[in-house]
Write an enzyme that holds these catalytic residues in place. Structure first.
Site, PDB file in Angstrom:
ATOM      1  N   LYS A  91      -3.035   1.661  -2.184  1.00 30.56           N
ATOM      2  CA  LYS A  91      -3.915   0.841  -3.027  1.00 30.56           C
ATOM      3  C   LYS A  91      -5.397   1.020  -2.695  1.00 30.56           C
ATOM      4  O   LYS A  91      -6.248   0.849  -3.562  1.00 30.56           O
ATOM      5  CB  LYS A  91      -3.527  -0.624  -2.924  1.00 30.56           C
ATOM      6  CG  LYS A  91      -2.227  -0.923  -3.657  1.00 30.56           C
ATOM      7  CD  LYS A  91      -2.070  -2.383  -3.954  1.00 30.56           C
ATOM      8  CE  LYS A  91      -0.868  -2.635  -4.842  1.00 30.56           C
ATOM      9  NZ  LYS A  91       0.412  -2.490  -4.091  1.00 30.56           N
ATOM     10  N   GLU A 113      -6.899  -9.794  -8.861  1.00 27.42           N
ATOM     11  CA  GLU A 113      -5.691 -10.610  -8.821  1.00 27.42           C
ATOM     12  C   GLU A 113      -4.797  -9.991  -7.763  1.00 27.42           C
ATOM     13  O   GLU A 113      -4.895  -8.812  -7.456  1.00 27.42           O
ATOM     14  CB  GLU A 113      -4.981 -10.584 -10.175  1.00 27.42           C
ATOM     15  CG  GLU A 113      -4.041  -9.392 -10.400  1.00 27.42           C
ATOM     16  CD  GLU A 113      -4.733  -8.029 -10.435  1.00 27.42           C
ATOM     17  OE1 GLU A 113      -5.921  -7.979 -10.812  1.00 27.42           O
ATOM     18  OE2 GLU A 113      -4.087  -7.022 -10.071  1.00 27.42           O
ATOM     19  N   SER A 379       4.883   4.953  -0.335  1.00 33.86           N
ATOM     20  CA  SER A 379       3.644   4.317  -0.810  1.00 33.86           C
ATOM     21  C   SER A 379       2.992   3.427   0.238  1.00 33.86           C
ATOM     22  O   SER A 379       1.776   3.216   0.196  1.00 33.86           O
ATOM     23  CB  SER A 379       3.934   3.509  -2.077  1.00 33.86           C
ATOM     24  OG  SER A 379       4.999   2.596  -1.851  1.00 33.86           O
TER      25      SER A 379
END
Ligand SMILES: *Cc1c(COP(=O)(O)O)cnc(C)c1O
Length: 394
Positions: A91, A113, A379
């Site tokens: 991310k 968010e 990930s």
């Protein structure tokens, strides 16, 4: 059939995508749409972005040949190690790109968010780095469930805003972030954490994550003497780590794409987050895509053991790739993901995030030839999921 990652000018991948936003955001989103490609492709952006990816995030992330897992699954399995990035997942690649974009557009304030808190932590991290005020919207239920990430965000200087409406989870946090954005459209940049939201976000986030497949090409060339694998595998929540993994291979028919979404307790159980299997056409977070909803269009609460995958929508690119047959999508249930996480830990000494375990759990369902080259993206790392692993695997 060849799929193309190119959206049309209105941000549609086939019938999926677009920008369904309140009138008051029209100019803000239009400005972003008109500027994002020029800014991202500019020399100054590319220089700063790649320098930060190298020196701050720790890229390139290794492409690791997993010997024991390869023996188990009779193929040549490589793991793309996004778990080794700063903050522990992919991310951060996107968060860095978007904050550089926000600065170049003259924005003074960041909102985001978050569900499990991973995107909130990535955003709070880059806001500390760039000295930007940051407010993170998070459902009150998630605030209680994800205590450590809340404390991390606060320590990084972000304001965490608990959302008390609806089910008090990600969907409600997103609604509240959009409401904030509507009140401050001129000075606020909304950093969205996945390939979701109104156009141009899905395309923008895919481009910012595409560094993953750019590196895979170079690294495979070194390892295998060819720059493409036979299979690419990744998990999908909103779709950003998968989009990054497949981006530079979308038009390469030699490469099969296999994606794992969260089946929860099973796609027929009513407790699932398998949007591609169970969703129907609808609008969520400003995009037309597959949505988990009731017959009269109320969004249903998704369920998965993995907090990062229980999103009631799916990126429009992924809905499109599934619809046109370019990607095969499997629903992976909680127990399969847990077993896969334990297997990777014991065979390779790598504790994966529960989300990533949904990609690993597809391996037993595949039929490889021994010479097949398989690249699977891990990930994120599993530190945040240790509590769940200990509770579930007694
Ligand atoms: C958030 C998250 C995901 C799911 O998001 P995508 O946008 O689908 O990639 C997957 N893995 C990890 C480790 C995450 O933190």
């Amino acid at each position: 059939m060849i799929a193309s990652h190119n959206i049309n000018t209105n941000g549609f991948y086939g019938e999926f995508g677009g920008a369904y936003i309140p009138e008051i955001l029209y100019k803000t989103v239009e400005d972003l749409k008109n500027q994002y490609l020029d800014i991202i492709e500019s020399e100054s952006f590319q220089r700063e972005y790649h320098q930060l990816l190298r020196d701050y995030v720790g890229r390139p992330s290794p492409l690791y040949f997993a010997r024991r897992m390869s023996e188990r699954y009779c193929c040549r399995l490589y793991l793309k190690r996004e778990d080794l990035n700063h903050t522990g997942a992919h991310k951060i690649n996107n968060a860095i790109g978007q904050i550089l974009l926000a600065q170049r557009m003259g924005k003074k304030r960041i909102i985001a968010e978050t569900g499990a808190g991973q995107h909130g932590v990535a955003t709070a991290t880059v806001c500390a780095l760039m000295n930007m005020p940051c407010r993170v919207y998070m459902g009150a239920t998630d605030v209680a469930r994800q205590h450590v990430n809340v404390e991390r965000m606060k320590m990084l200087g972000a304001e965490v805003f608990p959302v008390e409406s609806g089910n008090k989870t990600l969907k409600d946090a997103t609604n509240e972030a959009i409401r904030d954005w509507c009140c401050h459209p001129a000075d606020t940049f909304y950093i969205i954490g996945s390939t979701v939201g109104p156009h141009p976000y899905p395309d923008m986030v895919a481009r910012l994550q595409s560094v993953i497949s750019k590196e895979i090409k170079l690294q495979l060339m070194e390892h295998e003497g060819r720059d493409y694998p036979d299979y690419l595998m990744a998990c999908v929540g909103g779709g950003s780590n998968a989009a990054g993994t497949i981006y530079h291979y979308l038009d390469d028919e030699r490469v099969s794409i296999v994606l794992g979404e969260a089946g929860g307790h099973g796609i027929d159980s009513g407790e699932t987050a398998a949007t591609i299997h169970c969703g129907t056409l609808g609008i969520i977070h400003g995009a037309r895509t597959l949505v988990m909803q009731t017959e009269d269009g109320q969004i249903t609460e998704p369920y998965s053991i993995s907090a990062g995958l229980d999103y009631p929508g799916i990126g429009p690119l992924h809905a499109y790739l599934a619809r046109c047959g370019r990607a095969t999508v499997m629903a992976i249930n909680d127990d399969e993901a847990l077993a896969a996480a334990y297997e990777l830990t014991r065979l390779e000494g790598i504790i994966p995030a529960l989300e990533s375990a949904h990609a690993l759990a597809m391996l037993p369902k595949m039929q490889f030839r021994p010479e097949d080259v398989v690249v699977l993206t891990v990930s994120g790392r599993g530190d945040k999921d240790l509590g769940t692993y200990l509770r579930e695997m007694k």
